[in-house]
Design a protein around this motif. Structure first.
Motif, PDB file in Angstrom:
ATOM      1  N   UNK A  22      41.046  22.445 -42.228  1.00 39.32           N
ATOM      2  CA  UNK A  22      39.699  21.906 -42.451  1.00 39.32           C
ATOM      3  C   UNK A  22      39.767  20.433 -42.845  1.00 39.32           C
ATOM      4  N   UNK A  23      40.701  20.077 -43.712  1.00 41.24           N
ATOM      5  CA  UNK A  23      40.861  18.671 -44.107  1.00 41.24           C
ATOM      6  C   UNK A  23      41.244  17.805 -42.908  1.00 41.24           C
ATOM      7  N   UNK A  24      42.105  18.348 -42.049  1.00 39.68           N
ATOM      8  CA  UNK A  24      42.503  17.610 -40.851  1.00 39.68           C
ATOM      9  C   UNK A  24      41.300  17.374 -39.941  1.00 39.68           C
ATOM     10  N   UNK A  25      40.460  18.393 -39.786  1.00 41.08           N
ATOM     11  CA  UNK A  25      39.241  18.229 -38.983  1.00 41.08           C
ATOM     12  C   UNK A  25      38.327  17.161 -39.563  1.00 41.08           C
ATOM     13  N   UNK A  26      38.166  17.173 -40.887  1.00 39.64           N
ATOM     14  CA  UNK A  26      37.349  16.152 -41.544  1.00 39.64           C
ATOM     15  C   UNK A  26      37.946  14.758 -41.335  1.00 39.64           C
ATOM     16  N   UNK A  27      39.257  14.660 -41.478  1.00 41.23           N
ATOM     17  CA  UNK A  27      39.926  13.366 -41.309  1.00 41.23           C
ATOM     18  C   UNK A  27      39.788  12.867 -39.873  1.00 41.23           C
ATOM     19  N   UNK A  28      39.870  13.775 -38.904  1.00 49.29           N
ATOM     20  CA  UNK A  28      39.715  13.373 -37.501  1.00 49.29           C
ATOM     21  C   UNK A  28      38.294  12.889 -37.226  1.00 49.29           C
ATOM     22  N   UNK A  29      37.299  13.576 -37.783  1.00 48.54           N
ATOM     23  CA  UNK A  29      35.904  13.135 -37.616  1.00 48.54           C
ATOM     24  C   UNK A  29      35.699  11.761 -38.262  1.00 48.54           C
ATOM     25  N   UNK A  31      37.984   9.524 -38.767  1.00 45.16           N
ATOM     26  CA  UNK A  31      38.720   8.567 -37.943  1.00 45.16           C
ATOM     27  C   UNK A  31      37.901   8.185 -36.709  1.00 45.16           C
ATOM     28  N   UNK A  32      37.260   9.169 -36.083  1.00 41.52           N
ATOM     29  CA  UNK A  32      36.425   8.885 -34.911  1.00 41.52           C
ATOM     30  C   UNK A  32      35.252   7.987 -35.299  1.00 41.52           C
ATOM     31  N   UNK A  33      34.641   8.270 -36.450  1.00 44.58           N
ATOM     32  CA  UNK A  33      33.525   7.435 -36.916  1.00 44.58           C
ATOM     33  C   UNK A  33      33.991   6.002 -37.181  1.00 44.58           C
ATOM     34  N   UNK A  35      36.624   4.506 -35.894  1.00 51.02           N
ATOM     35  CA  UNK A  35      37.001   3.890 -34.618  1.00 51.02           C
ATOM     36  C   UNK A  35      35.765   3.355 -33.909  1.00 51.02           C
ATOM     37  N   UNK A  36      34.676   4.134 -33.919  1.00 46.82           N
ATOM     38  CA  UNK A  36      33.419   3.679 -33.306  1.00 46.82           C
ATOM     39  C   UNK A  36      32.878   2.466 -34.058  1.00 46.82           C
ATOM     40  N   UNK A  37      32.941   2.502 -35.384  1.00 43.65           N
ATOM     41  CA  UNK A  37      32.472   1.368 -36.174  1.00 43.65           C
ATOM     42  C   UNK A  37      33.259   0.104 -35.847  1.00 43.65           C
ATOM     43  N   UNK A  38      34.568   0.221 -35.743  1.00 41.26           N
ATOM     44  CA  UNK A  38      35.412  -0.929 -35.403  1.00 41.26           C
ATOM     45  C   UNK A  38      35.038  -1.458 -34.021  1.00 41.26           C
ATOM     46  N   UNK A  39      34.829  -0.566 -33.081  1.00 40.90           N
ATOM     47  CA  UNK A  39      34.455  -0.967 -31.726  1.00 40.90           C
ATOM     48  C   UNK A  39      33.107  -1.697 -31.733  1.00 40.90           C
ATOM     49  N   UNK A  40      32.136  -1.142 -32.458  1.00 37.21           N
ATOM     50  CA  UNK A  40      30.820  -1.780 -32.550  1.00 37.21           C
ATOM     51  C   UNK A  40      30.918  -3.156 -33.199  1.00 37.21           C
ATOM     52  N   UNK A  41      31.707  -3.265 -34.262  1.00 39.21           N
ATOM     53  CA  UNK A  41      31.845  -4.539 -34.958  1.00 39.21           C
ATOM     54  C   UNK A  41      32.567  -5.565 -34.089  1.00 39.21           C
ATOM     55  N   UNK A  42      33.549  -5.113 -33.320  1.00 36.82           N
ATOM     56  CA  UNK A  42      34.256  -6.027 -32.422  1.00 36.82           C
ATOM     57  C   UNK A  42      33.305  -6.553 -31.357  1.00 36.82           C
ATOM     58  N   UNK A  43      32.442  -5.685 -30.852  1.00 40.16           N
ATOM     59  CA  UNK A  43      31.459  -6.118 -29.854  1.00 40.16           C
ATOM     60  C   UNK A  43      30.472  -7.108 -30.471  1.00 40.16           C
TER      61      UNK A  43
END
Length: 91
Positions: A22-29, A31-33, A35-43
């Motif tokens: 469960x912790x791994x699933x939370x960490x992956x979610x 991480x995905x959030x 990663x999207x934030x970094x992508x949005x900020x880079x744009x």
């Protein structure tokens, strides 16, 4: 010493595995959030940088010093100015 786990130990390990899964699933979610934030900020940074460079170029062209004149390449004799004409230069 035995290599066989008791039922209690197996159940304890199963709960630990479930918790860690469960912790791994939370960490992956998360991480995905991120990663999207970094992508949005880079744009956003690319857009802001392009706007900044365009504004700088506009301000520079409006008020800055000497520029390359496309009509007169380097080495061409300059057109006579008002002072040259006043001192007897030709037009």
């Amino acid at each position: 010493m035995t290599d066989i786990l008791t039922t209690t130990e197996v159940e304890l390990l199963r709960r630990q595995v479930d918790r860690l899964t469960a912790e791994l699933g939370d960490a992956r979610r998360q991480n995905a959030d991120l990663t999207k934030l970094v992508s949005d900020q880079a744009e956003r940074l690319l857009v802001a940088q392009a706007e900044n460079e365009a504004a700088y170029k506009e301000a520079y062209n409006a008020a800055a010093g000497p520029h390359f004149c496309h009509g007169k390449p380097f080495g061409a004799r300059p057109r006579p100015g008002i002072r040259d004409l006043a001192n007897g230069g030709t037009s």
